[in-house]
Design a protein around this motif. Sequence first.
Motif, PDB file in Angstrom:
ATOM      1  N   THR A  95       0.825  -1.202   0.000  1.00  0.00           N
ATOM      2  CA  THR A  95       0.000   0.000   0.000  1.00  0.00           C
ATOM      3  C   THR A  95       0.857   1.248   0.000  1.00  0.00           C
ATOM      4  O   THR A  95       0.628   2.194  -0.754  1.00  0.00           O
ATOM      5  CB  THR A  95      -0.916   0.003   1.235  1.00  0.00           C
ATOM      6  N   ALA A  96       1.887   1.260   0.841  1.00  0.00           N
ATOM      7  CA  ALA A  96       2.701   2.459   0.989  1.00  0.00           C
ATOM      8  C   ALA A  96       3.455   2.806  -0.277  1.00  0.00           C
ATOM      9  O   ALA A  96       3.758   3.963  -0.529  1.00  0.00           O
ATOM     10  CB  ALA A  96       3.681   2.283   2.149  1.00  0.00           C
ATOM     11  N   GLN A  97       3.781   1.809  -1.087  1.00  0.00           N
ATOM     12  CA  GLN A  97       4.561   2.101  -2.289  1.00  0.00           C
ATOM     13  C   GLN A  97       3.721   2.497  -3.488  1.00  0.00           C
ATOM     14  O   GLN A  97       4.128   3.333  -4.282  1.00  0.00           O
ATOM     15  CB  GLN A  97       5.390   0.874  -2.664  1.00  0.00           C
ATOM     16  N   HIS A  98       2.565   1.886  -3.656  1.00  0.00           N
ATOM     17  CA  HIS A  98       1.896   2.005  -4.941  1.00  0.00           C
ATOM     18  C   HIS A  98       0.459   2.502  -4.897  1.00  0.00           C
ATOM     19  O   HIS A  98       0.016   3.153  -5.837  1.00  0.00           O
ATOM     20  CB  HIS A  98       1.929   0.653  -5.662  1.00  0.00           C
ATOM     21  N   SER A  99      -0.299   2.185  -3.888  1.00  0.00           N
ATOM     22  CA  SER A  99      -1.708   2.553  -3.885  1.00  0.00           C
ATOM     23  C   SER A  99      -1.878   4.036  -3.589  1.00  0.00           C
ATOM     24  O   SER A  99      -1.093   4.619  -2.834  1.00  0.00           O
ATOM     25  CB  SER A  99      -2.468   1.729  -2.843  1.00  0.00           C
ATOM     26  N   PRO A 100      -2.912   4.663  -4.140  1.00  0.00           N
ATOM     27  CA  PRO A 100      -3.148   6.075  -3.838  1.00  0.00           C
ATOM     28  C   PRO A 100      -3.547   6.252  -2.379  1.00  0.00           C
ATOM     29  O   PRO A 100      -4.208   5.393  -1.782  1.00  0.00           O
ATOM     30  CB  PRO A 100      -4.301   6.449  -4.773  1.00  0.00           C
ATOM     31  N   LEU A 101      -3.132   7.356  -1.801  1.00  0.00           N
ATOM     32  CA  LEU A 101      -3.478   7.649  -0.420  1.00  0.00           C
ATOM     33  C   LEU A 101      -4.955   8.035  -0.315  1.00  0.00           C
ATOM     34  O   LEU A 101      -5.518   8.650  -1.228  1.00  0.00           O
ATOM     35  CB  LEU A 101      -2.639   8.805   0.091  1.00  0.00           C
ATOM     36  N   PRO A 102      -5.584   7.711   0.813  1.00  0.00           N
ATOM     37  CA  PRO A 102      -6.913   8.271   1.072  1.00  0.00           C
ATOM     38  C   PRO A 102      -6.829   9.795   1.155  1.00  0.00           C
ATOM     39  O   PRO A 102      -5.757  10.369   1.328  1.00  0.00           O
ATOM     40  CB  PRO A 102      -7.295   7.665   2.429  1.00  0.00           C
ATOM     41  N   THR A 103      -7.975  10.440   1.066  1.00  0.00           N
ATOM     42  CA  THR A 103      -8.009  11.892   1.218  1.00  0.00           C
ATOM     43  C   THR A 103      -7.657  12.285   2.649  1.00  0.00           C
ATOM     44  O   THR A 103      -7.720  11.466   3.572  1.00  0.00           O
ATOM     45  CB  THR A 103      -9.405  12.436   0.890  1.00  0.00           C
ATOM     46  N   ASP A 104      -7.306  13.547   2.851  1.00  0.00           N
ATOM     47  CA  ASP A 104      -7.023  14.027   4.199  1.00  0.00           C
ATOM     48  C   ASP A 104      -8.239  13.849   5.108  1.00  0.00           C
ATOM     49  O   ASP A 104      -8.087  13.529   6.292  1.00  0.00           O
ATOM     50  CB  ASP A 104      -6.625  15.500   4.163  1.00  0.00           C
ATOM     51  N   SER A 105      -9.429  14.054   4.570  1.00  0.00           N
ATOM     52  CA  SER A 105     -10.634  13.883   5.383  1.00  0.00           C
ATOM     53  C   SER A 105     -10.787  12.441   5.839  1.00  0.00           C
ATOM     54  O   SER A 105     -11.148  12.181   6.998  1.00  0.00           O
ATOM     55  CB  SER A 105     -11.872  14.319   4.592  1.00  0.00           C
ATOM     56  N   THR A 106     -10.501  11.492   4.943  1.00  0.00           N
ATOM     57  CA  THR A 106     -10.578  10.079   5.307  1.00  0.00           C
ATOM     58  C   THR A 106      -9.511   9.725   6.323  1.00  0.00           C
ATOM     59  O   THR A 106      -9.764   8.993   7.291  1.00  0.00           O
ATOM     60  CB  THR A 106     -10.438   9.197   4.058  1.00  0.00           C
ATOM     61  N   LEU A 107      -8.296  10.226   6.129  1.00  0.00           N
ATOM     62  CA  LEU A 107      -7.223   9.974   7.087  1.00  0.00           C
ATOM     63  C   LEU A 107      -7.560  10.572   8.457  1.00  0.00           C
ATOM     64  O   LEU A 107      -7.159  10.036   9.489  1.00  0.00           O
ATOM     65  CB  LEU A 107      -5.915  10.560   6.575  1.00  0.00           C
ATOM     66  N   THR A 108      -8.308  11.661   8.463  1.00  0.00           N
ATOM     67  CA  THR A 108      -8.699  12.287   9.720  1.00  0.00           C
ATOM     68  C   THR A 108      -9.711  11.439  10.479  1.00  0.00           C
ATOM     69  O   THR A 108      -9.567  11.214  11.683  1.00  0.00           O
ATOM     70  CB  THR A 108      -9.275  13.688   9.469  1.00  0.00           C
ATOM     71  N   THR A 109     -10.718  10.942   9.791  1.00  0.00           N
ATOM     72  CA  THR A 109     -11.838  10.297  10.483  1.00  0.00           C
ATOM     73  C   THR A 109     -11.781   8.778  10.481  1.00  0.00           C
ATOM     74  O   THR A 109     -12.342   8.132  11.373  1.00  0.00           O
ATOM     75  CB  THR A 109     -13.166  10.735   9.863  1.00  0.00           C
ATOM     76  N   GLN A 110     -11.114   8.181   9.477  1.00  0.00           N
ATOM     77  CA  GLN A 110     -11.144   6.730   9.340  1.00  0.00           C
ATOM     78  C   GLN A 110      -9.768   6.077   9.366  1.00  0.00           C
ATOM     79  O   GLN A 110      -9.647   4.897   9.709  1.00  0.00           O
ATOM     80  CB  GLN A 110     -11.847   6.345   8.031  1.00  0.00           C
ATOM     81  N   GLY A 111      -8.746   6.793   8.960  1.00  0.00           N
ATOM     82  CA  GLY A 111      -7.417   6.201   8.869  1.00  0.00           C
ATOM     83  C   GLY A 111      -7.224   5.466   7.561  1.00  0.00           C
ATOM     84  O   GLY A 111      -7.825   5.804   6.545  1.00  0.00           O
ATOM     85  N   MET A 112      -6.412   4.414   7.598  1.00  0.00           N
ATOM     86  CA  MET A 112      -6.039   3.709   6.369  1.00  0.00           C
ATOM     87  C   MET A 112      -5.675   2.272   6.719  1.00  0.00           C
ATOM     88  O   MET A 112      -4.934   2.009   7.671  1.00  0.00           O
ATOM     89  CB  MET A 112      -4.843   4.429   5.737  1.00  0.00           C
TER      90      MET A 112
END
Length: 218
Positions: free
Chosen positions: A3-20
């Motif tokens: 995930t860290a190398q290739h997949s797109p990151l979640p949005t900042d809003s998703t990282l704020t409320t849900q994580g990854m």
Amino acid sequence: MTTAQHSPLPTDSTLTTQGMAPSGDGRVLLIACGALAREVVALVRMNGWSQVDLTCLPAILHNHPEKITDAVRDAVARHRGNYRRVAIVYADCGTGGLLEQACNEMGVEMVPGPHCYAFFDGLHRFAAREELTAFYLTDFLTRQFDAFVWKPLGLDRHPELLDMYFGHYETLVYLAQTDDPVLTASARQAADRMGLAFERRFTGYGELATTLERWAVC
């Protein structure tokens, strides 16, 4: 392929409320605060650490530090059987030493220092400054200023509370991980909204980079 190398990151809003969630690939799992996702992924990609996977807890936990330790415990218990090494990309972050105690009990390492401001700036430099009247923003917190500061404090509804919350601060210090004029302008605007002087301090990834480099070797 992690995930860290290739997949797109979640949005900042998703990282704020849900994580990854992790991808399940790799030998090293980093359990990080969602506020550090972009920086961790940037370092993983820059260094080609194909052995590193990443999962993030919701960044908004920083507004409830009493919940961080249990959330980290749960994440370690859930994922450690799938990886050779698990490491925690949190500093103390307001847990009053409870996170360090939990990490010691679980046999996992965490980032040293009181919070991300210190390890971005450099632990010794940050301690030496003794900036008791400074309010800090990072890249992530600049992008999520309303979600982390303005709305949780009710300032969008009650701007008259501004002095009660920030009257003892003098300067907003933007610790910049990237050289982004748009983020700098946003941080300056946040300082103006808070009635504070503004300082930009470019830190890059600071001691986060050297810590992750050590953990990536397995």
